[in-house]
Design an enzyme around this catalytic site. Structure first.
Site, PDB file in Angstrom:
ATOM      1  CD1 TRP A 102      -2.137  -2.290   1.532  1.00 16.54           C
ATOM      2  CD2 TRP A 102      -3.055  -1.023  -0.059  1.00 16.54           C
ATOM      3  NE1 TRP A 102      -3.194  -2.989   0.993  1.00 16.54           N
ATOM      4  CE2 TRP A 102      -3.775  -2.251   0.014  1.00 16.54           C
ATOM      5  CE3 TRP A 102      -3.452  -0.068  -0.998  1.00 16.54           C
ATOM      6  CZ2 TRP A 102      -4.861  -2.536  -0.810  1.00 16.54           C
ATOM      7  CZ3 TRP A 102      -4.528  -0.349  -1.827  1.00 16.54           C
ATOM      8  CH2 TRP A 102      -5.225  -1.571  -1.734  1.00 16.54           C
ATOM      9  CG  ASP A 172      -3.272   4.419   3.949  1.00 18.98           C
ATOM     10  OD1 ASP A 172      -4.327   4.293   4.603  1.00 18.98           O
ATOM     11  OD2 ASP A 172      -3.046   3.778   2.899  1.00 18.98           O
ATOM     12  CE  LYS A 196      -8.156  -2.097   4.458  1.00 17.48           C
ATOM     13  NZ  LYS A 196      -8.288  -3.425   3.844  1.00 17.48           N
TER      14      LYS A 196
END
Length: 363
Positions: A102, A172, A196
């Site tokens: 990511w 992030d 999530k």
């Protein structure tokens, strides 16, 4: 019905109590004779939902008054572009800590917008650790330093964040926001896809210091400017209203659980059940991430020397036993259990038991 043992990496488990409340309010929200998703986002009813979600998030994360909370769309992937578009002024570079898949996507996207450099990387260690703060080299002309607080694919997490002086730290936090207390004042901007730990997919939370977005560049599209959404209280255009409503319900659930300190304690206790099985398996299960950097959100592991046939058998038998989402990411293989906030202790107890029994049958 029988609920699955849901270990999906995202979209992921949502608290049963939240789903039940949403179900009860689905057709007739607050006596309005219609569902929330049918209402105008300009209505007083929805504006209250929008504001309550912001207020709850500010309370739970102890967000200072000089930060804006934005509810945006496009997922974290859109933030990969919005961040450099808004902050990479002429002569500035974005500095990124490369900790895995990511972080890599954020770096790749930033390079399409402006200049991005890698300030530190754990690539040589197969992304199975988090670089130390002493490894981070920040250019003098850095507009910001970007980190990925938790890598869902590799299963590593920052236990402490680097201190960077006057250079804004951007994070992030898509896969571990609200899983533990965090000092928001150390960051210039935090962003997270909701799917999530926050609720359903469709809304992205951005927490940003006001001085950084006082005036976004006029050269970028209106919808990609942070000041557009800050000035309109996230109501510039039609928002993902039902997703924001669900985020509000999840935040109420977290508050009722005792807040982030209690949520962290609960997460560590339930995750320990699975890590203990790995560590006590005499090598049958092999944890992927370095122990000191292990994520309590995404547990990555292999079976004896990366035995893919046995791993396939593990996945097949686990699915037959009611477990969902234990297959590792397609890019790395192996096995992964995502134990986000809404995954109950009982699911982790059941997985630990299944893992022990599988080992007994196959060792």
């Amino acid at each position: 019905m029988t609920r699955a043992y849901n270990f999906n990496a995202g979209p992921a488990a949502i608290p049963l109590e939240v789903l039940q409340q949403a179900q009860a309010e689905f057709i007739d929200y607050d006596g309005a004779g219609m569902a929330l998703m049918e209402m105008s986002h300009r209505s007083a009813t929805y504006e209250k939902v929008n504001q309550e979600a912001q207020d709850l998030l500010r309370e739970l994360m102890n967000i200072p008054d000089n930060y804006k909370i934005l509810f945006l769309q496009g997922g974290a992937s859109t933030q990969f572009a919005m961040i450099p578009m808004n902050f990479l002024s002429e002569g500035k570079v974005g500095a990124y800590v490369d900790t895995g898949a990511w972080a890599g996507k954020a770096i790749k996207e930033a390079k399409t917008v402006g200049e991005a450099v890698i300030a530190a990387s754990s690539k040589e260690d197969s992304y199975m650790r988090v670089p130390q703060a002493s490894e981070i080299v920040v250019p003098e002309n850095a507009a910001y330093v970007h980190v990925t607080s938790n890598e869902t694919i590799g299963g590593v997490q920052y236990k402490a964040f680097p201190e960077l002086g006057n250079v804004p730290l951007i994070a992030d936090m898509s896969s571990d926001i609200l899983s533990r207390p965090v000092d928001v004042s150390k960051f210039g901007l935090i962003y997270a896809g909701a799917q999530k730990n926050l609720g359903p997919s469709g809304v992205t939370v951005v927490i940003v210091r006001e001085d950084l977005i006082a005036e976004s560049p006029k050269s970028i599209p209106t919808m990609l400017r942070y000041d557009t959404h800050a000035k309109a209280n996230s109501l510039y255009n039609t928002p993902p209203s039902f997703a924001v409503y669900m985020v509000g319900l999840v935040l109420k659930w977290i508050k009722a659980k005792g807040g982030l300190a209690e949520v962290e304690r609960y997460n560590l206790n339930k995750t320990k059940l699975i890590y203990d099985v790995i560590d006590e398996s005499n090598g049958f299960y092999e944890g992927c991430a370095n122990k000191e950097d292990r994520s309590p959100m995404n547990i990555t592991f292999r079976i004896q020397g990366k035995n893919e046939e046995l791993e396939k058998k593990f996945v097949k038998e686990s699915e037959a036993a009611g477990f969902v989402g234990l297959k590792g990411h397609r890019d790395v293989g192996g096995l992964r259990a995502s134990t986000y906030n809404a995954v109950p202790l009982e699911s982790c107890e059941a997985l630990a038991k299944f893992m022990k029994e599988f080992q007994a049958r196959n060792a």
